[in-house]
Design a protein around this motif. Structure first.
Motif, mmCIF file in Angstrom:
data_model
loop_
_atom_site.group_PDB
_atom_site.id
_atom_site.type_symbol
_atom_site.label_atom_id
_atom_site.label_comp_id
_atom_site.label_asym_id
_atom_site.label_seq_id
_atom_site.Cartn_x
_atom_site.Cartn_y
_atom_site.Cartn_z
ATOM 1 N N ALA A 112 -2.324 7.457 -5.358
ATOM 2 C CA ALA A 112 -2.745 8.715 -4.741
ATOM 3 C C ALA A 112 -4.035 9.220 -5.381
ATOM 4 N N GLY A 113 -4.878 8.263 -5.778
ATOM 5 C CA GLY A 113 -6.117 8.653 -6.449
ATOM 6 C C GLY A 113 -7.304 8.737 -5.504
ATOM 7 N N GLY A 114 -7.108 8.392 -4.237
ATOM 8 C CA GLY A 114 -8.235 8.361 -3.290
ATOM 9 C C GLY A 114 -8.734 9.765 -2.982
ATOM 10 N N GLY A 116 -9.572 10.853 0.104
ATOM 11 C CA GLY A 116 -9.099 11.343 1.399
ATOM 12 C C GLY A 116 -10.184 12.027 2.220
ATOM 13 N N THR A 117 -11.415 11.517 2.149
ATOM 14 C CA THR A 117 -12.525 12.217 2.830
ATOM 15 C C THR A 117 -12.339 12.247 4.338
ATOM 16 N N ARG A 118 -11.756 11.179 4.900
ATOM 17 C CA ARG A 118 -11.622 11.157 6.363
ATOM 18 C C ARG A 118 -10.672 12.241 6.857
ATOM 19 N N MET A 162 -0.132 7.406 -9.279
ATOM 20 C CA MET A 162 -1.494 7.356 -9.821
ATOM 21 C C MET A 162 -2.371 8.375 -9.108
ATOM 22 N N PRO A 218 -13.316 7.733 -7.879
ATOM 23 C CA PRO A 218 -12.273 6.811 -8.337
ATOM 24 C C PRO A 218 -12.683 5.355 -8.096
ATOM 25 N N ASN A 219 -12.215 4.464 -8.959
ATOM 26 C CA ASN A 219 -12.709 3.078 -8.939
ATOM 27 C C ASN A 219 -11.948 2.156 -7.975
ATOM 28 N N HIS A 221 -8.382 1.356 -5.223
ATOM 29 C CA HIS A 221 -6.936 1.205 -5.513
ATOM 30 C C HIS A 221 -6.661 0.018 -6.425
ATOM 31 N N GLN A 249 1.028 3.315 -0.506
ATOM 32 C CA GLN A 249 -0.088 4.255 -0.456
ATOM 33 C C GLN A 249 0.454 5.655 -0.187
ATOM 34 N N ASP A 251 -0.420 7.699 2.155
ATOM 35 C CA ASP A 251 -0.693 8.295 3.463
ATOM 36 C C ASP A 251 0.335 8.039 4.555
HETATM 37 P P1 UTP Z 1 -8.032 4.751 1.477
HETATM 38 O O1 UTP Z 1 -8.718 3.468 1.575
HETATM 39 O O2 UTP Z 1 -7.389 5.273 2.723
HETATM 40 O O3 UTP Z 1 -9.054 5.793 0.854
HETATM 41 O O4 UTP Z 1 -6.950 4.653 0.348
HETATM 42 P P2 UTP Z 1 -8.949 7.348 0.575
HETATM 43 O O5 UTP Z 1 -9.874 7.599 -0.551
HETATM 44 O O6 UTP Z 1 -7.545 7.834 0.387
HETATM 45 O O7 UTP Z 1 -9.455 8.026 1.910
HETATM 46 P P3 UTP Z 1 -10.940 8.105 2.527
HETATM 47 O O8 UTP Z 1 -11.386 6.692 2.746
HETATM 48 O O9 UTP Z 1 -11.800 8.842 1.542
HETATM 49 O O10 UTP Z 1 -10.727 8.860 3.799
HETATM 50 C C1 UTP Z 1 -5.782 3.937 0.520
HETATM 51 C C2 UTP Z 1 -4.822 4.333 -0.602
HETATM 52 O O11 UTP Z 1 -5.384 3.986 -1.858
HETATM 53 C C3 UTP Z 1 -5.448 5.131 -2.685
HETATM 54 C C4 UTP Z 1 -5.465 6.310 -1.751
HETATM 55 O O12 UTP Z 1 -5.026 7.479 -2.414
HETATM 56 C C5 UTP Z 1 -4.529 5.818 -0.676
HETATM 57 O O13 UTP Z 1 -3.183 5.973 -1.065
HETATM 58 N N1 UTP Z 1 -6.667 5.031 -3.511
HETATM 59 C C6 UTP Z 1 -7.852 4.741 -2.933
HETATM 60 C C7 UTP Z 1 -6.561 5.274 -4.850
HETATM 61 O O14 UTP Z 1 -5.465 5.573 -5.373
HETATM 62 N N2 UTP Z 1 -7.688 5.201 -5.597
HETATM 63 C C8 UTP Z 1 -8.899 4.895 -5.081
HETATM 64 O O15 UTP Z 1 -9.886 4.831 -5.835
HETATM 65 C C9 UTP Z 1 -8.973 4.642 -3.717
#
Ligand code: UTP
Length: 479
Positions: A112-114, A116-118, A162, A218-219, A221, A249, A251
């Protein structure tokens, strides 16, 4: 405790940056007060500048060569419904999966480190309201799933989450406020992944997001496989006797957080890291493709799979490269340990992502909001660990049962499509129990139905539930 001394002195920071050709990052340092100065030095300390300098040459100032192997074969997979000759193995595997869960040998892991810009939700994505009636946040869906598994199999499933340094505090605060949705906080471990700087794609200079802060993100997944180890999560798992990690993931509210059938097939075949797949709906669906490269499992991104391969069909009309990745994995704890300690280093390759990144112009001190792509972000992907496995299996899951991701604010993979898929699944589960569900002429469900994970995580769980005979048209039904 507040940290008062920075992890790096100004002199060492200067030295490091000079060697990496990034001394502009200290342009505004003399004008900063002591807290922001410390923050900047801490950020500088957190970056591996030697590695970054190499990556700038190979991935920023030029596009890395994406090597598509010549002899790609489709990866074999276990079908969702077992053919007759595999029925006994599936049965045995499911029982093995249940035993492993019962014995406390399986942990849940959510990345859960992404950013989520979209989706554009101004908080950690796991806090996004996901279910049709209760609007239960994604973290709540996973926590309830884990509670149900714990009750069903009389066990403990520790949950590792995470985050990133950007959303770590907000995630912790949220879960605390929600009392971990009824889970014992002693069995929930939250840890952040590492960050990488964004780099100007023409000059190779790292960008400043503010006078006191590097533009960090973040670096990827793939960073989870490093962070699991660096955070002590792997040590914690080993101490608890955990053998397998169920990786999901953040989402997808419909995901099976821990799936005995999948864990069992992965374990019975002695795989190090395994994956669930969906049959692609069309050749270039935006899912990674599971392929074999000289017998090694590998994921080829949809954009990299040559058209002639993507379009190939079997005599029965089915796509030859059918298996699409939905980022659900089963991973052995000792495989993650090995990845982090093996000779030759961690070894996941970085990928280049071109982005629009706002920055401070160090010449003028003014903020710049670019209109076009100006920067490269560097990320590793978790599936790049697959080729390092001696054994890796793929298990086909059912799209309507397990796939309702929330990635975009609208359109496909959005809250609206996920809601519709959740309602449709709930309706099918009820119909399988003989409940009459109202449908429209196009077969869409004409009601809003939510089945909590606490009530049922598979249709058979509804056997013991007091169900209505029929659902009224347009009604809301929460079970
Ligand atoms: P996504 O590829 O959907 O990216 O991540 P994101 O950052 O969540 O969303 P956008 O692209 O900015 O819209 C897939 C999964 O990987 C995690 C996300 O939290 C999601 O569960 N992830 C992604 C990380 O944990 N770290 C990261 O550096 C990137």
């Amino acid at each position: 405790m507040t940290q008062t001394t920075p992890s790096l002195t100004l002199a060492s920071a200067r030295n490091l940056l000079a060697q990496a050709g990034q001394d502009h990052l200290l342009t505004f340092y003399p004008q900063l007060s002591s807290d922001p100065q410390r923050q900047l030095l801490d950020q500088i300390a957190s970056v591996d500048w030697a590695e970054l300098a190499r990556l700038i040459q190979t991935h920023v100032l030029k596009k890395p060569d994406v090597h598509i192997p010549d002899h790609l074969e489709p990866a074999p997979f276990y079908p969702n419904i077992p053919p007759q000759d595999l029925a006994a193995k599936y049965d045995q595997a499911r029982h093995l999966g249940i035993d492993l869960i019962r014995q406390g040998k399986v942990a849940a892991f959510t990345v859960a480190g992404g950013q989520g810009t979209r989706l554009g939700w101004n908080a950690p994505k796991g806090t996004f309201p996901a279910t049709p009636i209760r609007k239960l946040p994604l973290f709540g869906c996973f926590a309830e799933y884990i509670r149900r598994v714990q009750d069903k199999y009389d066990t403990t499933v520790p949950w590792y989450i995470m985050t990133s340094p950007v959303n770590d505090a907000a995630t912790r605060q949220f879960l605390e406020q929600q009392h971990y949705y009824g889970l014992d906080p002693a069995n929930v471990m939250i840890f952040p992944q590492a960050m990488m700087p964004a780099v100007d794609m023409t000059t190779g200079k790292v960008l400043l997001e503010s006078p006191a802060s590097i533009a960090l993100s973040p670096n990827g997944h793939g960073g989870s496989l490093k962070a699991l180890f660096a955070s002590g999560a792997i040590a914690d798992m080993q101490q608890r006797g955990i053998e397998h990690i169920s990786y999901i993931q953040v989402d997808n509210p419909m995901v099976r957080v821990v799936d005995p059938q999948f864990i069992g097939l992965h374990a019975i075949d002695n795989a190090q890291m395994s994956s669930k797949m969906l049959p692609k709906a069309f050749p270039k669906e935006k899912l990674g493709n599971f392929c074999l490269d000289h017998g090694r499992m590998t994921v080829i991104e949809y954009s990299d799979l040559p058209d002639e391969l993507a379009e190939q069909r079997l005599p029965n009309g089915q796509l030859r490269f059918l298996a699409g990745s939905i980022a659900i994995h089963a991973i052995r704890v000792d495989f993650v340990q090995w990845l982090n300690t093996r000779p030759g280093g961690f070894g996941l390759t970085f990928h280049r992502a071109e982005k629009k990144v706002p920055f401070i112009d160090t010449a003028t001190g003014q903020p710049v909001k670019p209109d076009s792509l100006n920067a490269v972000k560097l990320e590793t992907f978790v599936f790049d660990a697959l080729p390092m496995c001696d054994t890796s299996i793929i298990y086909e899951t059912s799209r309507p049962d397990e796939f309702g991701p929330i990635k975009n604010a609208d359109g496909h993979d959005s809250p609206a499509t996920s809601r519709q898929f959740q309602i449709e699944r709930a309706a099918r589960w009820l119909e399988s129990q003989g409940v009459k569900v109202p449908r429209l002429p196009d077969n869409a469900v004409d009601a809003v139905i939510e089945i909590s994970n606490l009530t049922a995580i598979e249709p058979d769980d509804l056997d013991d539930v007091d169900l209505p005979e029929a659902i009224g048209r347009g009604r809301e039904v929460l079970l």
